[in-house]
Design an enzyme around this catalytic site. Structure first.
Site, PDB file in Angstrom:
ATOM      1  N   LYS A   1     -14.370 -18.400 -62.117  1.00 46.63           N
ATOM      2  CA  LYS A   1     -14.058 -17.557 -63.264  1.00 46.63           C
ATOM      3  C   LYS A   1     -14.956 -17.903 -64.470  1.00 46.63           C
ATOM      4  CE  LYS A   1     -10.611 -15.129 -61.536  1.00 46.63           C
ATOM      5  NZ  LYS A   1     -10.327 -15.471 -60.134  1.00 46.63           N
TER       6      LYS A   1
HETATM    7  C1  PLP Z   1      -8.743 -15.159 -59.640  1.00 38.98           C
HETATM    8  C2  PLP Z   1      -7.716 -14.104 -59.791  1.00 38.98           C
HETATM    9  C3  PLP Z   1      -6.341 -14.383 -59.769  1.00 38.98           C
HETATM   10  C4  PLP Z   1      -5.763 -15.719 -59.421  1.00 38.98           C
HETATM   11  O1  PLP Z   1      -6.319 -16.815 -59.969  1.00 38.98           O
HETATM   12  P1  PLP Z   1      -6.328 -18.248 -59.239  1.00 38.98           P
HETATM   13  O2  PLP Z   1      -6.539 -19.162 -60.391  1.00 38.98           O
HETATM   14  O3  PLP Z   1      -7.468 -18.254 -58.268  1.00 38.98           O
HETATM   15  O4  PLP Z   1      -5.013 -18.444 -58.594  1.00 38.98           O
HETATM   16  C5  PLP Z   1      -5.454 -13.342 -60.016  1.00 38.98           C
HETATM   17  N1  PLP Z   1      -5.882 -12.092 -60.232  1.00 38.98           N
HETATM   18  C6  PLP Z   1      -7.184 -11.770 -60.240  1.00 38.98           C
HETATM   19  C7  PLP Z   1      -7.596 -10.360 -60.518  1.00 38.98           C
HETATM   20  C8  PLP Z   1      -8.145 -12.755 -59.988  1.00 38.98           C
HETATM   21  O5  PLP Z   1      -9.432 -12.418 -59.955  1.00 38.98           O
END
Ligand code: PLP
Length: 398
Positions: A186
């Site tokens: 992210k």
């Molecule tokens: C990455 C993501 C999540 C979840 O995040 P994690 O930290 O990997 O559990 C939820 N929704 C979207 C749209 C994502 O891209």
């Protein structure tokens, strides 16, 4: 796009401060931690940066969505409207609290189509969960109006759009609550982590308790905490929070690089008349972590993808239609009800319906879409080269 590309001194310094005391937990041990509270500091940083009253760190973005749904009172049999294009975590969170995910079409903004949301509302609907996919905001004004009219909660999945804004406000801070992810790919990473933000004090008290076994966190003796409500353990560690703190402070630096490289890719692609772009609900609010563009047909999109693969330049370009992480077409585990745990009758009923449901409006968009991720490491020259190569490949197919 990902903050891990620029992991360095600042991150190491924050982690070392935690390692020096050895207090790896975010709560308690007040004397031994020598005033180092990385999770608390990061929560404050998030509040200041995004101009929101409260932030609660948790162990992942998935945990953030789950915690938010739980404390908003969403559970057994309640319906949550969400898009066909997102990450599997969105429906995992809904199912985990016993609620029913209701999947509806996206439009050419790659986010919830408000008309499709309206059509999906039933007496069981409790919440609308837009996903700000690929760095840019959903149509929040339209969705807010629908939620208000039908007394529904608005929970923003802003996991992919940290730093994006909608009409001057940061995404995540506009609904009843919003979720961010700091997983490894992210915009800002802390390896694994997430946060929920809200402007409502009572919601925050509940988030704080729920994510730590329901402990009420009153007074200084952790062992004497009471449990007014049941909770769970979705705590973040101080080590993770320390990395996140250093990265959050660099958000503006990351966004500025993204904007610059994004413009180079987009401007080059825009010189191809047959290419169109994803609709952006607020152009100034795009976090610019990626560029999403459309070919004239599914056939042409597939030819471009094949060619990019052949020429070894597919990396960083995503064709969601064939991907099983992000688009309903290949969520076979969901449609086949392949769960380890038992589902409740309302969930079973809806997922059985989903297995034979078609989404032609979403297909018509996602089957023509390719997303190009923006790297924080590209020099201007590298970004220009990437753009030119992409253009050559596309033009050779058209
Ligand atoms: C990455 C993501 C999540 C979840 O995040 P994690 O930290 O990997 O559990 C939820 N929704 C979207 C749209 C994502 O891209």
């Amino acid at each position: 796009m990902p903050g891990f590309e620029l992991f360095g001194e600042a991150e190491r310094k924050e982690v070392n401060e935690v390692l020096e005391t050895g207090i790896l937990m975010r709560y308690g041990f007040d004397a031994a931690r020598k005033g180092r509270w990385k999770a608390k500091e990061l929560e404050q940083e998030i509040c200041n940066k995004f101009n929101v009253n409260h932030a609660q760190l948790v162990s992942s973005g998935t945990a953030a969505l789950t915690t938010a749904l739980a404390v908003l009172g969403i559970g057994a049999g309640d319906e949550v409207i969400m898009p066909t294009f997102t990450f599997v975590a969105s429906f995992e969170a809904v199912l985990s609290v016993g609620a029913v995910p209701i999947l509806v079409d996206v439009d050419d903004s790659l986010t919830l189509n408000p008309e499709a949301v309206r059509a999906a509302i039933t007496p069981a609907t409790k919440c609308v969960m837009p996903v700000h996919m690929c760095g840019a905001p959903a149509d929040l004004e339209a969705l807010q109006a629908i939620c208000k009219q039908h007394s529904l909660l608005l929970l923003e999945d802003a996991c992919q759009s940290l730093g994006a804004t909608y009409k001057g406000n940061y995404v995540g801070t506009i609904g009843d609550a919003g979720a961010y992810s700091f997983d490894f790919v992210k915009t800002v990473t802390c390896a694994e982590g997430g946060a929920i933000v809200t402007n409502d004090a009572a919601t925050h008290t509940a988030l704080d308790a729920y994510s730590d076994h329901g402990h009420d966190h009153k007074g200084n003796d952790r062992g004497a905490d009471l449990h007014p409500f049941l909770g769970y353990n979705f705590r973040i560690s101080e080590l993770h929070a320390a990395v996140g703190l250093a990265q959050m402070k660099r958000l503006e630096e990351f966004l500025a690089i993204q904007k610059k490289n994004h413009a180079i890719i987009k401007e080059t692609l825009a010189t191809i008349p047959q290419i169109s772009f994803r609709k952006i609900h607020d152009a100034d609010g795009d976090s610019c972590g990626s560029v999403s563009w459309f070919l004239p047909s599914e056939q042409k999109a597939k030819e471009v993808v094949a060619k990019l693969k052949n020429e070894n330049i597919l990396a960083g370009n995503f064709y969601w239609y064939d991907n099983n992480w992000h688009y309903i077409r290949n969520w076979h585990h969901l449609k086949n009800l392949s769960t380890y745990n038992k589902l409740n009758p309302e969930q079973i009923d809806e997922l059985e319906k989903l297995s034979s449901k078609n989404f032609p409006a979403s297909d018509a968009i996602i089957s023509r879409c390719i997303t190009t991720n923006i790297s924080l490491l590209w020099t201007e020259e590298q970004a220009k080269n990437k753009a030119e190569k992409l253009k050559e490949t596309i033009e050779s197919v058209l």
